[in-house]
Design a protein around this motif. Structure first.
Motif, PDB file in Angstrom:
ATOM      1  N   ASP A   8     -15.544 -29.908  24.603  1.00  9.48           N
ATOM      2  CA  ASP A   8     -15.608 -29.241  23.306  1.00  9.48           C
ATOM      3  C   ASP A   8     -16.449 -30.030  22.312  1.00  9.48           C
ATOM      4  O   ASP A   8     -16.358 -31.257  22.233  1.00  9.48           O
ATOM      5  N   LYS A   9     -17.270 -29.309  21.557  1.00 15.80           N
ATOM      6  CA  LYS A   9     -18.004 -29.955  20.465  1.00 15.80           C
ATOM      7  C   LYS A   9     -17.709 -29.302  19.127  1.00 15.80           C
ATOM      8  O   LYS A   9     -18.196 -29.754  18.098  1.00 15.80           O
ATOM      9  N   ASN A  10     -16.913 -28.234  19.151  1.00 16.85           N
ATOM     10  CA  ASN A  10     -16.691 -27.503  17.905  1.00 16.85           C
ATOM     11  C   ASN A  10     -15.691 -28.178  16.971  1.00 16.85           C
ATOM     12  O   ASN A  10     -15.767 -27.998  15.766  1.00 16.85           O
ATOM     13  N   VAL A  11     -14.764 -28.966  17.510  1.00 14.10           N
ATOM     14  CA  VAL A  11     -13.811 -29.671  16.638  1.00 14.10           C
ATOM     15  C   VAL A  11     -14.579 -30.601  15.698  1.00 14.10           C
ATOM     16  O   VAL A  11     -14.427 -30.535  14.472  1.00 14.10           O
ATOM     17  N   ALA A  12     -15.407 -31.462  16.274  1.00 10.25           N
ATOM     18  CA  ALA A  12     -16.138 -32.436  15.456  1.00 10.25           C
ATOM     19  C   ALA A  12     -17.111 -31.734  14.507  1.00 10.25           C
ATOM     20  O   ALA A  12     -17.248 -32.104  13.335  1.00 10.25           O
ATOM     21  N   GLN A  13     -17.761 -30.694  15.014  1.00  6.17           N
ATOM     22  CA  GLN A  13     -18.726 -29.966  14.185  1.00  6.17           C
ATOM     23  C   GLN A  13     -18.052 -29.284  12.993  1.00  6.17           C
ATOM     24  O   GLN A  13     -18.515 -29.378  11.853  1.00  6.17           O
ATOM     25  N   LEU A  14     -16.936 -28.599  13.256  1.00  2.66           N
ATOM     26  CA  LEU A  14     -16.236 -27.905  12.171  1.00  2.66           C
ATOM     27  C   LEU A  14     -15.647 -28.914  11.187  1.00  2.66           C
ATOM     28  O   LEU A  14     -15.705 -28.723   9.966  1.00  2.66           O
ATOM     29  N   ALA A  15     -15.073 -30.002  11.724  1.00  2.05           N
ATOM     30  CA  ALA A  15     -14.466 -31.025  10.863  1.00  2.05           C
ATOM     31  C   ALA A  15     -15.487 -31.573   9.872  1.00  2.05           C
ATOM     32  O   ALA A  15     -15.213 -31.685   8.674  1.00  2.05           O
ATOM     33  N   SER A  16     -16.658 -31.908  10.365  1.00  2.00           N
ATOM     34  CA  SER A  16     -17.693 -32.473   9.491  1.00  2.00           C
ATOM     35  C   SER A  16     -18.122 -31.453   8.432  1.00  2.00           C
ATOM     36  O   SER A  16     -18.297 -31.785   7.259  1.00  2.00           O
ATOM     37  N   TRP A  17     -18.277 -30.229   8.850  1.00  2.52           N
ATOM     38  CA  TRP A  17     -18.692 -29.170   7.916  1.00  2.52           C
ATOM     39  C   TRP A  17     -17.609 -28.935   6.852  1.00  2.52           C
ATOM     40  O   TRP A  17     -17.899 -28.825   5.654  1.00  2.52           O
ATOM     41  N   LEU A  18     -16.343 -28.889   7.285  1.00  2.00           N
ATOM     42  CA  LEU A  18     -15.247 -28.667   6.339  1.00  2.00           C
ATOM     43  C   LEU A  18     -15.166 -29.791   5.307  1.00  2.00           C
ATOM     44  O   LEU A  18     -14.901 -29.538   4.132  1.00  2.00           O
ATOM     45  N   ASN A  19     -15.376 -31.039   5.742  1.00  2.00           N
ATOM     46  CA  ASN A  19     -15.354 -32.160   4.801  1.00  2.00           C
ATOM     47  C   ASN A  19     -16.293 -31.908   3.633  1.00  2.00           C
ATOM     48  O   ASN A  19     -15.945 -32.150   2.482  1.00  2.00           O
ATOM     49  N   VAL A  20     -17.487 -31.430   3.940  1.00  2.00           N
ATOM     50  CA  VAL A  20     -18.480 -31.181   2.893  1.00  2.00           C
ATOM     51  C   VAL A  20     -18.033 -30.043   1.974  1.00  2.00           C
ATOM     52  O   VAL A  20     -18.348 -30.032   0.784  1.00  2.00           O
ATOM     53  N   GLN A  21     -17.265 -29.098   2.511  1.00  2.00           N
ATOM     54  CA  GLN A  21     -16.774 -27.982   1.692  1.00  2.00           C
ATOM     55  C   GLN A  21     -15.531 -28.377   0.878  1.00  2.00           C
ATOM     56  O   GLN A  21     -15.016 -27.554   0.114  1.00  2.00           O
ATOM     57  N   GLY A  22     -15.030 -29.607   1.052  1.00  2.00           N
ATOM     58  CA  GLY A  22     -13.820 -30.010   0.342  1.00  2.00           C
ATOM     59  C   GLY A  22     -12.556 -29.434   0.943  1.00  2.00           C
ATOM     60  O   GLY A  22     -11.552 -29.224   0.259  1.00  2.00           O
ATOM     61  N   ILE A  23     -12.603 -29.164   2.241  1.00  2.00           N
ATOM     62  CA  ILE A  23     -11.455 -28.581   2.951  1.00  2.00           C
ATOM     63  C   ILE A  23     -11.077 -29.529   4.086  1.00  2.00           C
ATOM     64  O   ILE A  23     -11.957 -30.060   4.763  1.00  2.00           O
ATOM     65  N   ARG A  24      -9.787 -29.782   4.281  1.00  2.00           N
ATOM     66  CA  ARG A  24      -9.366 -30.722   5.324  1.00  2.00           C
ATOM     67  C   ARG A  24      -8.914 -30.002   6.580  1.00  2.00           C
ATOM     68  O   ARG A  24      -8.030 -29.148   6.502  1.00  2.00           O
ATOM     69  N   LEU A  25      -9.465 -30.399   7.679  1.00  2.00           N
ATOM     70  CA  LEU A  25      -8.993 -29.893   8.967  1.00  2.00           C
ATOM     71  C   LEU A  25      -7.739 -30.684   9.312  1.00  2.00           C
ATOM     72  O   LEU A  25      -7.797 -31.902   9.490  1.00  2.00           O
ATOM     73  N   VAL A  26      -6.586 -30.026   9.365  1.00  2.00           N
ATOM     74  CA  VAL A  26      -5.354 -30.777   9.588  1.00  2.00           C
ATOM     75  C   VAL A  26      -4.681 -30.484  10.925  1.00  2.00           C
ATOM     76  O   VAL A  26      -3.737 -31.172  11.297  1.00  2.00           O
ATOM     77  N   GLU A  27      -5.145 -29.478  11.630  1.00  2.00           N
ATOM     78  CA  GLU A  27      -4.551 -29.213  12.940  1.00  2.00           C
ATOM     79  C   GLU A  27      -5.519 -28.433  13.807  1.00  2.00           C
ATOM     80  O   GLU A  27      -6.220 -27.539  13.332  1.00  2.00           O
ATOM     81  N   VAL A  28      -5.561 -28.790  15.070  1.00  2.00           N
ATOM     82  CA  VAL A  28      -6.363 -28.048  16.043  1.00  2.00           C
ATOM     83  C   VAL A  28      -5.457 -27.716  17.216  1.00  2.00           C
ATOM     84  O   VAL A  28      -4.638 -28.541  17.624  1.00  2.00           O
TER      85      VAL A  28
END
Lengths: 253, 253
Positions: free
Chosen positions: A26-46
């Motif tokens: 999987d590469k989408n966890v890291a990709q989404l996490a990085s993108w969300l950080n920039v949006q000011g949103i925290r990825l808290v569970e996958v």
């Protein structure tokens, strides 16, 4: 004392037997996490689930209520193992319908590629009440339904979908981070790390050991939504390490 | 008709802020999945949670009851952000104690590395009632408690721990797989894939599209616990694709 702020959270469901079988990394966890950080949103569970309707329904209903945003990746292609749209419609208790705009997009995309077959038309199916997320890479759009964002499994297609969502989601202050590295075993400086973290409210320090060139080292990541607090914490951490006799590499090793 | 068989299942909890922040690309899902396949155990769910005791407790209690085996990776080092052992003890409602054997291992390992400090001794802490999993790479062992296997976050350390567990867990028939590739858009052959899958009971076909050298292709993976069924299915799939005018690449592209 930092002002308490509203923290916006997100969860991700990665859908696909290929991830759980170990076939695909999987590469989408890291990709989404990085993108969300920039949006000011925290990825808290996958959660990663297989191509299994019950498992998808359970994960969707557990996570959509609990977070501001829920993303899914995978299972929106044209083949029999692509069941994400049907499962999410089931979770939401709505029907599945052909989206006219998605049909037009697919029709245009496949005009020079053999035409819009029945299998390809599957990619225009959405849970009733959805809107579309632009796909700049290939014909089939992503899908938004309320706080749920249904994205592709192929990472570069998801990247394009995220790009088209940039700046459109409400978020808080982005989590900022700074990193320093040191050739030290983390076990030697565990107390130092804990003490520096305690002294800097609103900052978290993560310790990430590694083994390279036969030597032990670690990178230390400070995270905070407050730029000034972050700078103060990383400066104190660096000074404390240097005082202990461990030269510091700004930016990490 | 295949004989119904007991299917052994596992779940994994990946623990660590660094995965959810996008800083670190997880490699333990794919590694554990591949290893479990060989043991005849299916990985059916993964959750990624942060360094957060409540989140770990909830995931542990949800998954340990539901699967034959539960694995965790991450958060068993010596620093303040390593809270896995305490959280799992909380989930199990048992105390945390120093394991004498783990203490001896760490004592030996650190004898020539600066001695067993208090921070390092943290890595001998286990939920009461646990046994140890050998760590051939560094000093700190993994931990087994009932059906829970507590492993390192650093992938090559986890690899060593898995290696020491090989052959010790009861499982069923391993899931076998075979792959062929084809320069075809999966949307062109969606019906063909579904028909071949329907004709081969006990086989699942996954379709994994890719875009390379400016061309569209896909790999098709057939999975089954029955070697003969698998061979029949992949042979029929290949023949059907060839009949449609799409040359097949055995083993995938």
């Amino acid at each position: 004392m930092l002002t308490p702020e509203r923290i916006w959270t997100a969860a991700l469901i990665v859908i696909g037997d290929e991830i759980l079988s170990g076939r695909t990394q999987d590469k989408n966890v890291a990709q989404l996490a990085s993108w969300l950080n920039v949006q000011g949103i925290r990825l808290v569970e996958v959660r990663v689930v297989g191509d299994d309707s019950d498992a998808i329904v359970e994960a969707v209903n557990a996570l959509r209520a609990r977070h501001d945003y829920l993303f899914t990746t995978g299972g929106i292609g044209p083949t029999h193992d692509d069941i994400t749209v049907d499962a999410i419609a089931r979770a939401l208790d709505v029907g599945v319908e052909i989206d006219p705009q998605a049909r037009a997009m697919l029709s245009g995309y496949y005009e020079t590629r053999g035409g819009l077959t029945e299998a390809r038309l599957r990619m225009a199916r959405v849970p009733a009440g959805a809107s579309l997320i632009e796909n700049r890479m290939s014909g089939a759009p992503g899908i938004r339904h309320g706080n749920i964002f249904i994205m592709a499994g192929v990472p570069h297609i998801t990247a394009g979908m995220l790009d088209s969502l940039t700046g459109t989601l409400e978020g808080g202050h982005p989590v900022l981070s700074a990193q320093i590295g040191c050739w030290v075993a983390e076990s030697e400086i565990a107390d130092l790390l804990a003490a520096v973290e305690r002294a800097h409210e609103g900052c978290q320090i993560g310790s990430y050991p590694f083994f390279r060139e036969g030597k032990t080292g670690a990178n230390f990541v400070v995270r905070s939504t407050d730029a000034q607090a972050l700078q103060g914490c990383i400066a104190d951490l660096g000074a404390a390490l240097e005082r202990g006799g461990w030269p510091v590499f700004p930016g990490g090793i």
